[in-house]
Design an enzyme around this catalytic site. Sequence first.
Site, PDB file in Angstrom:
ATOM      1  N   LYS A   1       0.856  -1.023   0.068  1.00 27.43           N
ATOM      2  CA  LYS A   1       0.010  -0.103   0.137  1.00 27.43           C
ATOM      3  C   LYS A   1       0.910   1.209   0.039  1.00 27.43           C
ATOM      4  CE  LYS A   1      -2.388  -0.242   3.807  1.00 27.43           C
ATOM      5  NZ  LYS A   1      -1.788  -1.360   4.526  1.00 27.43           N
TER       6      LYS A   1
ATOM      7  N   ARG B   1      -8.543   1.921  10.238  1.00 28.91           N
ATOM      8  CA  ARG B   1      -8.195   0.664  10.226  1.00 28.91           C
ATOM      9  C   ARG B   1      -9.191  -0.258  11.460  1.00 28.91           C
ATOM     10  NH1 ARG B   1      -2.396   1.749   9.846  1.00 28.91           N
ATOM     11  NH2 ARG B   1      -1.080  -0.246   9.988  1.00 28.91           N
TER      12      ARG B   1
ATOM     13  N   ARG C   1      12.460  -0.193  11.243  1.00 28.13           N
ATOM     14  CA  ARG C   1      11.261   0.188  11.955  1.00 28.13           C
ATOM     15  C   ARG C   1      11.437  -0.770  13.238  1.00 28.13           C
ATOM     16  NH1 ARG C   1       5.728   1.088   8.619  1.00 28.13           N
ATOM     17  NH2 ARG C   1       5.073  -0.188  10.541  1.00 28.13           N
TER      18      ARG C   1
HETATM   19  P1  AMP Z   1       1.958   1.445   9.545  1.00 30.10           P
HETATM   20  O1  AMP Z   1       3.086   2.276   9.209  1.00 30.10           O
HETATM   21  O2  AMP Z   1       0.631   2.016   8.504  1.00 30.10           O
HETATM   22  O3  AMP Z   1       2.368   0.014   9.313  1.00 30.10           O
HETATM   23  O4  AMP Z   1       1.496   1.735  10.859  1.00 30.10           O
HETATM   24  C1  AMP Z   1       2.362   1.481  12.014  1.00 30.10           C
HETATM   25  C2  AMP Z   1       1.598   1.242  13.197  1.00 30.10           C
HETATM   26  O5  AMP Z   1       0.924   2.641  13.638  1.00 30.10           O
HETATM   27  C3  AMP Z   1       0.363   0.308  13.482  1.00 30.10           C
HETATM   28  O6  AMP Z   1       0.927  -0.954  13.646  1.00 30.10           O
HETATM   29  C4  AMP Z   1      -0.253   0.968  14.540  1.00 30.10           C
HETATM   30  O7  AMP Z   1       0.352   0.725  15.801  1.00 30.10           O
HETATM   31  C5  AMP Z   1      -0.163   2.628  14.119  1.00 30.10           C
HETATM   32  N1  AMP Z   1      -1.171   2.865  13.401  1.00 30.10           N
HETATM   33  C6  AMP Z   1      -1.116   3.517  12.270  1.00 30.10           C
HETATM   34  N2  AMP Z   1      -2.450   3.821  11.732  1.00 30.10           N
HETATM   35  C7  AMP Z   1      -3.236   3.622  12.863  1.00 30.10           C
HETATM   36  C8  AMP Z   1      -4.517   3.696  12.773  1.00 30.10           C
HETATM   37  N3  AMP Z   1      -5.243   4.459  11.638  1.00 30.10           N
HETATM   38  N4  AMP Z   1      -5.185   3.647  13.862  1.00 30.10           N
HETATM   39  C9  AMP Z   1      -4.589   3.035  14.932  1.00 30.10           C
HETATM   40  N5  AMP Z   1      -3.128   2.822  14.836  1.00 30.10           N
HETATM   41  C10 AMP Z   1      -2.490   3.149  13.825  1.00 30.10           C
END
Ligand code: AMP
Length: 219
Positions: A15, A90, A165
């Site tokens: 994505k 999410r 990360r």
């Molecule tokens: P990502 O970079 O999209 O993989 O997001 C990394 C982490 O950020 C996720 O595993 C969640 O802990 C947090 N996170 C990102 N977007 C959301 C969201 N919409 N709601 C809650 N937590 C989020």
Amino acid sequence: MKREFIFLGPPACGKGTQTEMLSKYMKLPHVDTGSLLRAEINNNTDSGKEAKSYIERGLLVPVELVAKIIKNRLSQSDCANGYILDGFPRSTEQADELFRINEFIDGGKDTKFTAVYFDINTDLLEERIVNRRSCPQCGTIYNLQSKPPKIKNHCDNDGSELVQRKDDTREVAHLRFETYNKETAPLITYYQDKGVLRTINANGNIQEVWERLLAVVND
Ligand code: AMP
């Protein structure tokens, strides 16, 4: 007409790469909640301090916190013609919240809303996650196996040392998949029922997936 896109799919389904490309193609801002939350953490804000413990456990950050950040971001003038939203909503609770945010910003009028679901075989995604590295300077994402940097562990663009990360370890990745299946996957039916879901086959290389995405957004 305002164009709003949101994206669904498991962690590391591609994505991030595709939405970044789509943002340039559509000339709409790419709003990525994961990056916004990591910026809060790096700036050591109160929101960042709260978000950190959830992110490092592979859990969703509380809806109030993430909704506040999204509401601020989507209210900015560069989002007036639409946005490419990556990582939000999410959960069905967040999807309801997004609806309220859009109502608040402009009444949700004259808007075409599309939810794109990246349908992918999840077997290889954990490997993708643990091999992922990024440049802290320019944000370019590498993969030690499928897209390694030219010089080991350094960014091709600016030479910065690449970072991993904290939540891209095998343990946390596993928890992130559990969170996805429990909290986020129900959104597929949620948006299907609203008649705004488009599904693309997200297996294949970046170019193949891009062509499928373009077919959907130009439809
Ligand atoms: P990502 O970079 O999209 O993989 O997001 C990394 C982490 O950020 C996720 O595993 C969640 O802990 C947090 N996170 C990102 N977007 C959301 C969201 N919409 N709601 C809650 N937590 C989020």
